[in-house]
Enzyme design. Structure first.
Site, PDB file in Angstrom:
ATOM      1  N   GLN A 251       0.822  -1.205   0.000  1.00 53.19           N
ATOM      2  CA  GLN A 251       0.000   0.000   0.000  1.00 53.19           C
ATOM      3  C   GLN A 251       0.855   1.252   0.000  1.00 53.19           C
ATOM      4  OE1 GLN A 251      -3.524  -0.158  -0.410  1.00 53.19           O
ATOM      5  NE2 GLN A 251      -2.531  -2.078  -0.956  1.00 53.19           N
ATOM      6  N   HIS A 254       1.762   3.008  -3.287  1.00 53.13           N
ATOM      7  CA  HIS A 254       0.714   3.699  -4.046  1.00 53.13           C
ATOM      8  C   HIS A 254       0.957   5.200  -4.109  1.00 53.13           C
ATOM      9  CE1 HIS A 254      -2.459   1.081  -5.423  1.00 53.13           C
ATOM     10  NE2 HIS A 254      -2.473   0.433  -4.290  1.00 53.13           N
ATOM     11  N   GLU A 319      -9.444   1.051   5.240  1.00 55.60           N
ATOM     12  CA  GLU A 319      -9.889   0.620   3.912  1.00 55.60           C
ATOM     13  C   GLU A 319      -9.643  -0.885   3.740  1.00 55.60           C
ATOM     14  OE1 GLU A 319      -8.922   1.693  -0.780  1.00 55.60           O
ATOM     15  OE2 GLU A 319      -7.479   2.190   0.789  1.00 55.60           O
ATOM     16  N   HIS A 320      -8.407  -1.324   3.945  1.00 54.56           N
ATOM     17  CA  HIS A 320      -8.040  -2.735   3.878  1.00 54.56           C
ATOM     18  C   HIS A 320      -7.607  -3.189   5.268  1.00 54.56           C
ATOM     19  CE1 HIS A 320      -6.919  -0.984  -0.122  1.00 54.56           C
ATOM     20  NE2 HIS A 320      -7.627  -2.013  -0.550  1.00 54.56           N
ATOM     21  N   ASP A 353      -7.215  -6.829  -4.715  1.00 59.08           N
ATOM     22  CA  ASP A 353      -7.089  -5.763  -5.706  1.00 59.08           C
ATOM     23  C   ASP A 353      -7.420  -6.243  -7.115  1.00 59.08           C
ATOM     24  OD1 ASP A 353      -6.522  -3.471  -4.352  1.00 59.08           O
ATOM     25  OD2 ASP A 353      -4.364  -3.512  -4.695  1.00 59.08           O
ATOM     26  N   HIS A 412     -54.654  17.064   2.391  1.00 61.79           N
ATOM     27  CA  HIS A 412     -54.314  15.651   2.541  1.00 61.79           C
ATOM     28  C   HIS A 412     -55.515  14.883   3.096  1.00 61.79           C
ATOM     29  CE1 HIS A 412     -50.179  16.825   1.892  1.00 61.79           C
ATOM     30  NE2 HIS A 412     -49.732  15.596   2.133  1.00 61.79           N
TER      31      HIS A 412
END
Length: 424
Positions: A251, A254, A319-320, A353, A412
Site C-alpha cells: 500500500q 501507491h 480501507e483494507h 485488488d 391531505h
C-alpha cells in the site's frame, strides 16, 4: 518506524482533502465552462492540462479493436479470469423486486430498477489501471445499467494505453473518451456534443476529480470521495514478519499519502516487522514513494492484549484490513469497521485488488464506520409500490385523515375523505 503503545486514539484518521480555495475555485470554473460550452471547453482544458491536441477525444472502435488484438494470449487469459471471478462475486449481490399481499387485498412492495447510465472514471496519464475498469464496469453490468461511459486522461501522445483500451473492449464498453480531470466529470454530468449525460459517476481520481465529484453531486449520483489508500494489519505471534512487511509496502508504494499500520500484541513481531520493512524498501522500485508513506503515515502499534488490538483496529476503520493471527475466523465477529477484511496469511491485499472477486473500490479515511464497498446495489434504485385496496381505505381512511390534520394539512385529509364518501 518506531513501536508505539496503543492509546485510546490512534490519531491516524485523516480528514478527506477538501482542496485549497484556489483549487475549488478552479474546479468550479471548469465545471461552469463545460456546462455552458460543452465539447469546446473539454478540448480546451485537455490541451491546457494534459498538453495534448487530440484529433478526437472519442476513442474509435478501430482503436479498441487494435488494442485488444495487441494483447498477448497470456494477458488476455488473466484479464478474462479476473473478470469472471469478479462477475461471479457481484452476481450474488443482485436484489430482486418483491411484493407482498395483505389479507385486505393491499399490495405493497419494492421495485428494483437499474440506472439508465453510468460514467466510469479511470485514472490514466502516466499509469494504467485495468483493474479499476473491471471493478467499476462489472457491477454496473451485473446491475443491468444500459449505457456505460468510460473516461480516462490521455497520455502525452493523446492516446490511452493499450491495456486500458483492451480491457474496455474485453468488457464490451464501447463509449470511451480520452479526457480526464474535472472537465471529464463535467462532461459526464452535463453532457457535450457526442456524449449524453449520465446518472452516476464512479471511480477514483486526483484532488481535482474529487472536488468535481463533490460539486456535481445532486445533479448526478457519485460513489464516494476516496482518500489515499490505507492498510491496517492485525497480527499475533503466528504472523510472518516478511509477509506483514511486504503487505504494508504494497500500500505504501501507491502514494506518499498512503498509510500502512500494524497493530499487534507481540513485541517480537513488532520489532521484526520494523527491521523487515527497512530491508524490503532497499530493493523496491518505488522506494521514494513507499519510504515517504512509511515515514509520514506508517506506524507499528503494540497492544497489551488482542482485545485492545481489535478495539484499535475498529477505531481505525481502515480501507483494507488483514487479519494475520492463528485463528482469524474467531476474531471476525469482533471486527466492526473495515472496507475489506482479508483473513489468514495467504490473503494478501493484492489478491483482493485484482483477482479474488470482491470490489476493490472501498471506503477510506475512517468512513468504513458507515459506508461500504462499491456494489451492484450502487447501480440500482428502488421504488416503493403501494396498491391500496378499497377495504383498507375504508378501514383506515379516518385514521389517515386525522393524522393529516395533526400536521394541519387539510387537503391531505380531504383527499382520503373524498374516497370514503364514495364508498358509503
Amino acid at each position: 518506524m518506531k513501536i508505539t503503545p496503543v492509546t485510546d486514539d490512534l490519531s491516524l484518521k485523516r480528514s478527506i482533502d477538501q482542496g485549497t480555495s484556489d483549487q475549488r475555485r478552479a474546479v468550479e470554473e471548469i465545471l461552469h465552462a463545460v456546462k455552458t460550452e460543452g465539447y469546446d471547453a473539454v478540448v480546451r482544458y485537455t490541451r491546457q492540462f494534459d498538453g495534448v491536441e487530440p484529433d478526437s477525444i472519442r476513442v474509435t472502435e478501430e482503436e479498441l479493436k487494435a488494442a485488444h488484438d495487441s494483447m498477448s494470449d497470456e494477458t488476455r487469459k488473466i484479464i478474462q479470469e479476473a473478470i469472471a471471478n469478479i462477475r461471479a462475486f457481484h452476481e450474488r449481490q443482485v436484489q430482486q423486486s418483491w411484493f407482498s399481499t395483505n389479507p385486505d387485498g393491499t399490495i405493497l412492495g419494492q421495485k428494483v430498477t437499474p440506472l439508465d447510465s453510468a460514467g466510469v472514471y479511470v485514472p490514466g496519464g502516466l499509469a494504467a489501471y485495468p483493474s479499476s475498469i473491471i471493478m467499476n464496469v462489472v457491477p454496473a453490468q451485473v446491475a443491468g445499467v444500459g449505457r456505460i461511459v468510460m473516461v480516462s486522461p490521455p497520455q502525452k501522445d493523446g492516446s490511452l494505453t493499450d491495456i486500458v483500451l483492451a480491457t474496455a473492449k474485453e468488457l464490451g464498453v464501447t463509449e470511451v473518451w480520452k479526457v480526464g480531470g474535472a472537465q471529464a466529470i463535467g462532461a459526464l454530468t452535463y453532457g457535450m456534443a457526442g456524449m449524453e449525460p449520465v446518472d452516476k459517476i464512479t471511480g477514483p481520481g486526483n484532488i481535482f476529480v474529487a472536488l468535481a465529484k463533490q460539486l456535481v453531486y445532486g445533479t448526478v449520483d457519485i460513489d464516494m470521495i476516496a482518500g489515499p489508500s490505507e492498510i491496517a494489519i492485525l497480527a499475533d505471534h503466528s504472523a510472518k514478519p516478511a509477509y506483514v512487511a511486504a503487505d504494508m509496502l504494497s500500500q505504501a508504494e501507491h502514494d506518499p499519502m498512503a498509510s500502512a499500520v500494524l497493530v499487534t500484541d507481540d513485541r517480537a513481531l513488532a520489532e521484526a516487522v520494523t527491521i523487515e520493512v527497512e530491508e524490503q524498501l532497499k530493493t523496491l522500485p518505488k522506494r521514494d514513494i513507499a519510504e515517504a508513506s512509511i515515514r509520514d503515515h506508517g506506524a507499528v502499534y503494540l497492544a497489551e492484549s488482542m482485545d485492545q488490538a481489535v478495539a484499535a483496529i475498529n477505531d481505525l476503520a481502515a480501507e483494507h484490513l488483514e487479519v494475520q493471527v492463528a485463528d482469524p475466523w474467531a476474531l471476525l465477529p469482533k471486527i466492526r469497521h473495515a472496507g475489506a477484511i482479508f483473513l489468514g496469511e495467504q490473503s494478501s491485499e493484492p489478491v483482493g485488488d485484482y483477482f479474488a472477486g470482491p470490489n476493490h473500490i472501498l471506503p477510506t479515511n475512517g468512513t468504513a464506520r458507515f459506508s461500504s464497498p462499491l456494489t451492484v446495489e450502487d447501480f440500482t434504485k428502488k421504488s416503493s409500490i403501494i396498491a391500496y385496496s378499497k377495504e383498507a381505505a375504508v378501514t383506515n381512511g379516518k385514521k389517515i385523515a386525522a393524522f393529516a390534520r395533526l400536521e394541519e394539512l387539510e387537503a391531505h385529509a380531504r383527499a382520503v375523505e373524498q374516497r370514503l364518501e364514495d364508498s358509503e
